[in-house]
Design an enzyme around this catalytic site. Sequence first.
Site, mmCIF file in Angstrom:
data_model
loop_
_atom_site.group_PDB
_atom_site.id
_atom_site.type_symbol
_atom_site.label_atom_id
_atom_site.label_comp_id
_atom_site.label_asym_id
_atom_site.label_seq_id
_atom_site.Cartn_x
_atom_site.Cartn_y
_atom_site.Cartn_z
ATOM 1 N N CYS A 46 0.957 -1.176 -0.006
ATOM 2 C CA CYS A 46 -0.068 0.026 0.087
ATOM 3 C C CYS A 46 0.841 1.246 -0.041
ATOM 4 O O CYS A 46 0.528 2.226 -0.625
ATOM 5 C CB CYS A 46 -0.960 0.181 1.206
ATOM 6 N N CYS A 54 -18.917 43.197 -0.996
ATOM 7 C CA CYS A 54 -19.625 43.115 -2.114
ATOM 8 C C CYS A 54 -19.162 41.845 -2.664
ATOM 9 O O CYS A 54 -18.116 41.011 -1.924
ATOM 10 C CB CYS A 54 -19.518 43.973 -3.147
ATOM 11 N N ASP A 108 -40.896 4.883 -0.113
ATOM 12 C CA ASP A 108 -40.866 3.398 0.391
ATOM 13 C C ASP A 108 -42.285 3.118 1.114
ATOM 14 O O ASP A 108 -42.915 4.086 1.467
ATOM 15 C CB ASP A 108 -39.653 3.498 1.426
#
Length: 816
Positions: free
Chosen positions: A22, A86, A499
């Site tokens: 890994c 702004c 469901d």
Amino acid sequence: MNLSTAPVQLGFAVSGLRCASCVRRLEQALAALPGVLVANVNLASERVELATDGQLSAARIAAAVKEAGYAAAIEEISMGILGMNCASCVGRVEKALAGVPGVAEASVNLATESARVRVLGAADAQALRLAVEGAGYRVADDGPPGDGPPGAKAAAAPARSSEGRAETRRLIIAILLTLPLVLPMLGMAVGEHLALPAVWQWLLATPVQFWIGAGFYRGAAAALRARTGNMDLLVALGTSAAYGLSVHHMLGATPHHGELPLYFEASAAVITLVLLGKWLERRAKRQASEAIRALQALRPATARVRREGQELEIPVEHVVVGDTVVVLPGERVPVDGEVLDGRSHSDESLVTGESLPVAKQPGDVLVGGAINGEGRLILRTTAVGAESTLSRIIRLVEDAQAKKAPIQRLVDRISAVFVPVVVLIAFATLLGWGLLGGSWEVAVLNAVAVLVIACPCALGLATPTAIMAGTGIAARAGILIQDAEALEHAQALRGVAFDKTGTLTEGRPALVALEGEDEPALLAIAASLQAGSEHPLARAVLQAASERGIAPREAAELAVLAGRGIEGRVAGQRWRLGSARLMDESAAGRAAFEAAARRHAEAGRTLSWLAEDDGAGWKVRAMLAFADPPRATARAAIAALQAQGLRTLMISGDQRPAAEHVAAAVGIAPADVLAEVLPGQKAETVREMAADGAFGMVGDGLNDAPALAAADVGFAMGSGTDVAMHAAAITLMRPDPRLVADAIDISRRTRRKIRQNLFWAFIYNLVGIPLAAAGLLNPVVAGAAMALSSVSVVGNTLLLRRWRPRAGNPLEGSAT
């Protein structure tokens, strides 16, 4: 998003590493990135150390880690940003934060005056603060508004309150100094010439220009250092030009008809009007965000706790899970808890949106922030602090308000070039009037009008204020929207799938019949197989066994047959309990129960079958019939969605007769019923529906989570599992399916407000700039129009507060 132009060292944790291979794979993936100089991965510490050339973004590094099959640690922090005026300010702060090494993403919200920063590894708070200050703004010491525990916020609140009082004082002084300058100008409209002497005008205008207006100069200077523009730059340029021209005339010009052409009133009035607009805007923004403050106010400061035989009143932060808490009549519940003793009613209106008090007795759950009614209650604490329901609600609403809607990204791109374009237009106006019109005085005034009217404030406020108001009032109605993207997607839905169990039905099925030769023995076997299961039908079997005094036996070799049932060994015999599909797979004939099955199916009952392996094969020994009535509000919910033009469907793993019975009761057509759908197939079914247009999914159970995640918008019933709520984009805080239509309604109204706000923000500039350039607007009028643009945008947003949900809640007013 570049990190820096110099080599940068980055260190961050990574999860998922298991072995040396890994490590090699991750190092190779990182080394392959352009700009990575050194990549070292330590398996023991699960940490990555990188050296880059400074040109590689943290977001790309995190993506490479994910592509390799691992996860980089990303820390998210919130900051309050002061001094933004702004949309251009938003872009500048985001750019500054993105330039800090390790920052993967920075999102700044003008309406909430806050920033959310995602950092790869540990966040360097000082570096982030310096970046903000380098861009010309300040970091609030108390964090973003509404953030943090109540005690900390109470201690830090004076700083913001003091700043607000100082802003009000400056505005009052500016008005007092400006009125003597403006009143003579108004008198000219009725033929009165009351102009003050030039020196008096100069004395009144100068403190407004350089003391009251000092913030504009500081903001303009910071913008220039950052090689960008903002509202401060436009105001500073415009008012300075008007003030400078007046001083020039006062010192050296020849009086015209006995009067000097002075424009001190224009420069002072513009500054005063801009400050008035910002003051009104802040008041309006506070109203837009009042939902968060209302939720925060629900958190009591203290709790009455029983410890060592005594009742002690302690700070709520000191309560721990498991503590016994006493709540007197009329008090707010300080923590989430389970009732141990006492009976009362709980007003949960501001937490869940439920307008009627809810009866509480031992075993029931109480939500922190609710108001206890007439009885004394004793609770066992189940959640405190950040894990409490109220804290999670506040966190969800704050996250939704802080994140940007997709449409805001377009606005940000426009705002990035807006100010430079306006400066160019103003310069062209100056040259045009000066060279072609022959009057440089008129040229300056017209250029000033262009600079003053073209403020991008309204652009920056149009979307976030609407998101704040929409998510806020939705939360008060019991609808938690995870982010602005979900709010935007909900308005585009063309259909909603439900469901059945626990969503359209009560979710508490009861065993109403057991057909078999020896009912008590067969019920004992069924209960033995279901012991430990959380499935609603399993609970119904166990409840029926308990009511008859039948104790389950111990089952061995239990195996769950996904979507079909369960198998196990009881008293040495193998048994299967499950659906008709499981019986067919087992070749267990059901002919002996055919007449009873037809009778129960026509009554809309759900059927399960119990089969025994007798050595010669599986034989059905019993049929179990369950009844689960539709929710009282389900039919109204379906009707409301259909009235909105949405298609409604039902997806169920139940047999078709039972599913169609419930569908008919709630108003769903048989053609829109998808029955006998396995849990693993629900997500694929939702994806297929979404191929024809945006579809929502409503569910509450663990097996609904994949379908909720697959839908364009997932709606989780708050009465369901945490997994379902995490997978959904919208959580309904109470089990009322009418809230689905309410969520879509507020989404549509919020979207409509965003469009209206953007229209007004653009129309002010599209109309105002050409008029100012053509010499048809006085700078004072331009300043008033600019201030009005921001106030009108926020004021239009506040109309959302009049929205009233169909499902009913404590909000007053009518839909707008």
